[in-house]
Design an enzyme around this catalytic site. Structure first.
Site, mmCIF file in Angstrom:
data_model
loop_
_atom_site.group_PDB
_atom_site.id
_atom_site.type_symbol
_atom_site.label_atom_id
_atom_site.label_comp_id
_atom_site.label_asym_id
_atom_site.label_seq_id
_atom_site.Cartn_x
_atom_site.Cartn_y
_atom_site.Cartn_z
ATOM 1 N N ASP A 62 0.884 -1.170 0.000
ATOM 2 C CA ASP A 62 0.000 0.000 0.000
ATOM 3 C C ASP A 62 0.917 1.213 0.000
ATOM 4 O OD1 ASP A 62 -1.567 2.213 0.650
ATOM 5 O OD2 ASP A 62 -2.907 1.071 1.934
ATOM 6 N N ASN A 89 2.946 3.259 -10.503
ATOM 7 C CA ASN A 89 1.721 3.238 -11.303
ATOM 8 C C ASN A 89 0.457 3.533 -10.489
ATOM 9 O OD1 ASN A 89 -0.025 2.119 -13.677
ATOM 10 N ND2 ASN A 89 -0.583 0.842 -11.912
ATOM 11 N N TYR A 167 -6.817 15.253 -9.007
ATOM 12 C CA TYR A 167 -6.084 14.322 -9.888
ATOM 13 C C TYR A 167 -5.132 15.071 -10.824
ATOM 14 C CZ TYR A 167 -5.230 10.635 -13.333
ATOM 15 O OH TYR A 167 -4.620 9.723 -14.178
ATOM 16 N N LYS A 171 -0.845 15.031 -10.773
ATOM 17 C CA LYS A 171 0.043 14.585 -11.857
ATOM 18 C C LYS A 171 1.027 15.707 -12.238
ATOM 19 C CE LYS A 171 -1.694 10.408 -12.262
ATOM 20 N NZ LYS A 171 -0.925 9.221 -11.836
ATOM 21 N N THR A 202 -10.325 1.802 -18.082
ATOM 22 C CA THR A 202 -10.011 1.087 -16.836
ATOM 23 C C THR A 202 -11.028 1.486 -15.779
ATOM 24 O OG1 THR A 202 -8.611 2.837 -15.922
ATOM 25 C CG2 THR A 202 -7.502 1.223 -17.348
HETATM 26 N N1 LIG Z 1 -6.780 5.028 -17.526
HETATM 27 C C1 LIG Z 1 -6.370 6.138 -18.100
HETATM 28 O O1 LIG Z 1 -6.975 6.642 -19.056
HETATM 29 C C2 LIG Z 1 -5.138 6.827 -17.599
HETATM 30 C C3 LIG Z 1 -4.708 7.982 -18.286
HETATM 31 C C4 LIG Z 1 -3.548 8.631 -17.861
HETATM 32 C C5 LIG Z 1 -2.866 8.134 -16.779
HETATM 33 N N2 LIG Z 1 -3.310 7.009 -16.109
HETATM 34 C C6 LIG Z 1 -2.523 6.528 -14.988
HETATM 35 O O2 LIG Z 1 -2.231 5.156 -15.158
HETATM 36 C C7 LIG Z 1 -2.060 4.544 -13.868
HETATM 37 C C8 LIG Z 1 -2.909 3.291 -13.785
HETATM 38 O O3 LIG Z 1 -4.270 3.672 -13.850
HETATM 39 P P1 LIG Z 1 -5.417 2.705 -14.378
HETATM 40 O O4 LIG Z 1 -6.182 3.487 -15.364
HETATM 41 O O5 LIG Z 1 -4.882 1.375 -14.731
HETATM 42 O O6 LIG Z 1 -6.334 2.647 -13.058
HETATM 43 P P2 LIG Z 1 -6.948 1.438 -12.210
HETATM 44 O O7 LIG Z 1 -7.384 0.326 -13.101
HETATM 45 O O8 LIG Z 1 -7.919 2.088 -11.297
HETATM 46 O O9 LIG Z 1 -5.665 0.921 -11.378
HETATM 47 C C9 LIG Z 1 -5.143 1.678 -10.336
HETATM 48 C C10 LIG Z 1 -4.319 0.742 -9.493
HETATM 49 O O10 LIG Z 1 -3.760 1.500 -8.391
HETATM 50 C C11 LIG Z 1 -3.992 0.765 -7.223
HETATM 51 N N3 LIG Z 1 -3.924 1.593 -6.021
HETATM 52 C C12 LIG Z 1 -4.691 2.653 -5.685
HETATM 53 N N4 LIG Z 1 -4.328 3.116 -4.478
HETATM 54 C C13 LIG Z 1 -3.300 2.338 -4.057
HETATM 55 C C14 LIG Z 1 -2.486 2.303 -2.907
HETATM 56 N N5 LIG Z 1 -2.660 3.181 -1.885
HETATM 57 N N6 LIG Z 1 -1.515 1.379 -2.804
HETATM 58 C C15 LIG Z 1 -1.316 0.485 -3.803
HETATM 59 N N7 LIG Z 1 -2.068 0.439 -4.909
HETATM 60 C C16 LIG Z 1 -3.053 1.362 -5.033
HETATM 61 C C17 LIG Z 1 -5.332 0.106 -7.432
HETATM 62 O O11 LIG Z 1 -5.514 -0.947 -6.499
HETATM 63 P P3 LIG Z 1 -6.992 -1.436 -5.993
HETATM 64 O O12 LIG Z 1 -7.458 -2.477 -6.970
HETATM 65 O O13 LIG Z 1 -6.700 -1.977 -4.637
HETATM 66 O O14 LIG Z 1 -7.878 -0.218 -5.979
HETATM 67 C C18 LIG Z 1 -5.146 -0.373 -8.857
HETATM 68 O O15 LIG Z 1 -4.397 -1.574 -8.872
HETATM 69 C C19 LIG Z 1 -2.436 5.616 -12.848
HETATM 70 O O16 LIG Z 1 -1.251 6.262 -12.393
HETATM 71 C C20 LIG Z 1 -3.247 6.598 -13.647
HETATM 72 O O17 LIG Z 1 -3.243 7.909 -13.103
HETATM 73 C C21 LIG Z 1 -4.427 6.354 -16.512
#
Ligand SMILES: NC(=O)c1ccc[n+]([C@@H]2O[C@H](COP(=O)([O-])OP(=O)(O)OC[C@H]3O[C@@H](n4cnc5c(N)ncnc54)[C@H](OP(=O)(O)O)[C@@H]3O)[C@@H](O)[C@H]2O)c1
Length: 244
Positions: A62, A89, A167, A171, A202
């Site tokens: 965490d 990530n 958010y 970033k 996601t």
């Molecule tokens: N999706 C997009 O369009 C997008 C665009 C730009 C940037 N991003 C970036 O890409 C990265 C991944 O995002 P995603 O879209 O794949 O989101 P996601 O599916 O919601 O995954 C986020 C992950 O972070 C974990 N997490 C959250 N809080 C945490 C903590 N305190 N300790 C450890 N793990 C934690 C979540 O775990 P749980 O399952 O336990 O909640 C999940 O595994 C993020 O940095 C996001 O800002 C995403």
């Protein structure tokens, strides 16, 4: 103990882009540690990715819990003696809410994961990364963090800037953190970059993204495996640099 095998840690890798990054790094023969704050979800993701013979393991992590972060570093030290790749990530979002209506407590909560979590994990893992011959740190940022885009009224992302202050600004802060780590670690050959995976479907955006998490993982893998002449202190999408 140190092993010749490369090892990568990805925070929040139990789902989404983190999990797809894990899949792709493991396919390159790298031992991948799935950092997950939830044991069941972390174990399930590691088991899924091991199905095709990859070396993928779950590590409880965490990023907002200093004890958990320290324990993960101690575990990696005992098992591998070093770390080659760190992908910061894990992230959360809050809202939608206008900037003027957003409470400091909400911003603080998002920063705990998206900014302070990155600093805590990086600080804990740096002694292990320094033992790698070619350490790489990739911070998962977003085009929503770009100050250049935020300041542009014609930006395609302006609708998000008006409802996602915690958010977006987390970033922006992460981008600054990336540059300062890169500046310090450049002489040691540790490359530190920020990436944007693009708008991927996601849980983070209730699957509204137009790209797949697999597509989003591509730029992360590129920077995580960059050669010694690779960039550092840069901000990249798949198709090239993003303005800060
Ligand atoms: N999706 C997009 O369009 C997008 C665009 C730009 C940037 N991003 C970036 O890409 C990265 C991944 O995002 P995603 O879209 O794949 O989101 P996601 O599916 O919601 O995954 C986020 C992950 O972070 C974990 N997490 C959250 N809080 C945490 C903590 N305190 N300790 C450890 N793990 C934690 C979540 O775990 P749980 O399952 O336990 O909640 C999940 O595994 C993020 O940095 C996001 O800002 C995403």
């Amino acid at each position: 103990m140190t092993t010749p095998q490369k090892t990568a840690l990805i925070t929040g890798a139990n789902k989404g882009i983190g999990k797809e990054t894990a899949r792709r790094l493991a396919a390159l023969g790298i031992t991948v540690l799935i950092g997950s704050r939830n044991t069941e979800r972390g174990e399930a993701a590691a088991e899924e990715l091991r199905a095709d013979g990859a070396d993928v393991r779950f590590v409880p992590l965490d990023v907002t819990d200093e004890v958990s972060v320290r324990a993960a570093a101690e575990h990696i030290d005992a098992a591998f003696g070093r770390l080659d790749i760190l992908v910061n990530n894990a992230a959360i979002a809050a809202g939608p809410q206008k900037p003027s209506e957003t409470l400091a407590a909400t911003v603080r909560q998002v920063y705990e994961t998206n900014v302070f979590g990155v600093v805590a994990v990086t600080h804990a893992m740096l002694p292990l990364l320094r033992r790698s011959a070619a350490a790489r740190i990739v911070n998962m940022s977003s085009e929503l963090g770009s100050l250049a885009h935020q300041a542009d009224p014609g930006s395609p992302w302006s609708a998000y800037y008006s409802i996602l202050l915690p958010y977006c600004t987390s970033k922006s802060a992460l981008n600054a953190v990336t540059v300062l780590y890169a500046n310090e670690l450049r002489p040691e050959g540790i490359l530190v970059n920020a990436v944007s995976p693009g708008y991927c479907a996601t849980d983070l955006n209730r699957h509204s993204g137009t790209r797949t998490p697999e597509e989003g993982a591509a730029v992360v893998v590129d920077l995580a495996t960059a050669g010694e002449d690779g960039p550092t202190g840069a901000f990249f999408a798949e198709d090239g640099p993003i303005p800060w």
